[in-house]
Design a protein around this motif. Structure first.
Motif, PDB file in Angstrom:
ATOM      1  N   PRO A 141      13.582  -4.677  67.095  1.00 37.21           N
ATOM      2  CA  PRO A 141      13.180  -4.564  65.682  1.00 37.21           C
ATOM      3  C   PRO A 141      11.984  -5.425  65.320  1.00 37.21           C
ATOM      4  O   PRO A 141      11.324  -5.173  64.305  1.00 37.21           O
ATOM      5  N   TYR A 150      15.599  -0.119  61.646  1.00 34.73           N
ATOM      6  CA  TYR A 150      16.946   0.449  61.709  1.00 34.73           C
ATOM      7  C   TYR A 150      17.476   0.637  60.292  1.00 34.73           C
ATOM      8  O   TYR A 150      18.223  -0.190  59.766  1.00 34.73           O
ATOM      9  N   VAL A 280      19.772  -5.008  67.844  1.00 32.61           N
ATOM     10  CA  VAL A 280      20.047  -3.934  66.889  1.00 32.61           C
ATOM     11  C   VAL A 280      21.238  -4.304  66.010  1.00 32.61           C
ATOM     12  O   VAL A 280      21.217  -4.106  64.787  1.00 32.61           O
ATOM     13  N   GLU A 283      20.175  -6.920  63.500  1.00 31.93           N
ATOM     14  CA  GLU A 283      19.265  -6.346  62.506  1.00 31.93           C
ATOM     15  C   GLU A 283      20.027  -5.534  61.470  1.00 31.93           C
ATOM     16  O   GLU A 283      19.752  -5.620  60.273  1.00 31.93           O
TER      17      GLU A 283
END
Length: 309
Positions: A141, A150, A280, A283
């Motif tokens: 990210p 995301y 991920v 994030e």
């Protein structure tokens, strides 16, 4: 003996040229192979552990390098190139309306492993790994110049493009948890693609910034920054990315806790340990903006009926 189709994109096809021959057949009751290690075997040959469906029952690896995997039911796993990223999806069925199954937070298309072959008897069924989840690519990210990547807008766009490029048709979206927000966002963005929505236990996004008291919002942002930008986040992820923790969380979500099997725990946990998964995860749990279901629901026509008709 019936041959179960196993399809890969050019990327994986090229990988197979330098690896043992891969064949998929019906299960062999006389085989003594142990399927629990097949996912450990694949990476040794440069293949991702998520290459195979969870319906593997046995495998053999002969001295001449022939690698045979036995499946309990037909399933096709394919990959799709979306904006330069590899996206995994599974499909079943060759006729009827198109259904696209969208998983929830921390899950992947294997979560639909029992639904896909049954629905495939009457429909064209696709289950997709959202980017960042399962065995789809997990871009860092931090590569996007500080802009959130995301988000439900990203995943909604992915879902619509999937229908255009792969399904090549309108589709019904069957969505679980945060997948419900993805389906709603996709339907609102391009209503001509979505024929209908089924929302199963949609996430209400209780951690959204709008649902937090004003006095607590600065503390929430500080805590999110702590998780995202310090080693604390990775330590937190490591503490929960364990079979016993995943089992406990799933048991709270399932009405019938007997369905929380070792197979299910492994299907959820295994891709969560892939490179990039922790970034991920952090994030997304720090993503407290974007749409709420109550924002999107008024923008679609709501009805209660059997789906699909």
């Amino acid at each position: 003996m019936a041959l179960y189709r196993f399809s890969l994109t050019l990327l994986f096809s090229l990988a197979l040229l330098t690896t043992p021959t891969l064949s998929l057949y019906e299960p062999d009751p006389d085989s003594d192979s142990i399927s629990s290690t097949v996912y450990e075997l694949l990476p040794k040959y440069g293949l991702p552990s998520g290459l195979l469906p969870d319906s593997v029952t046995n495998f053999t690896l002969s001295d001449d390098g022939r690698f045979v995997v036995y499946l309990s039911k037909p399933c096709t796993i394919e990959t799709w190139n979306w904006k330069g990223y590899s996206i995994r999806y599974q499909c079943a069925g060759t006729s009827g309306p198109a259904l696209v199954l969208v998983h929830g937070f921390g899950a992947n298309s294997d979560h639909w492993r029992k639904n896909t072959p049954i629905l495939g008897k009457s429909y064209r069924v696709y289950s997709i790994d959202l980017i960042g989840y399962g065995y789809s690519d997990k871009p860092n990210p931090n590569e996007f110049g500080g802009e959130p990547f995301y988000t439900f807008e990203t995943w909604g766009e992915q879902l619509n493009d999937f229908c255009l490029d792969v399904v090549k048709d309108e589709a019904f979206f069957i969505c679980n948890s945060i997948g419900g927000l993805v389906g709603l966002q996709a339907a609102v963005s391009k209503p001509e693609i979505c024929r209908g929505l089924m929302l199963i236990n949609i996430s209400l996004r209780m951690l959204h910034i709008k649902k937090q008291p004003l006095i607590g919002r600065p503390f929430i942002r500080s805590f999110q920054n702590l998780l995202r930008n310090t080693p604390v986040g990775k330590l937190f992820f490591k503490s929960i990315a364990k079979p016993e923790t995943v089992r406990s969380i799933l048991s709270q979500c399932y009405h019938d806790s007997s369905q929380v099997t070792d197979e299910l725990v492994e299907a959820i946990l295994r891709p969560g340990l892939e490179p990039g998964a922790v970034d991920v995860f952090l994030e997304f749990i720090c993503y407290s903006g974007g749409p709420l279901p109550e924002d999107l629901l008024p923008l679609v026509k709501v009805c209660y009926s059997a789906l699909p008709p």
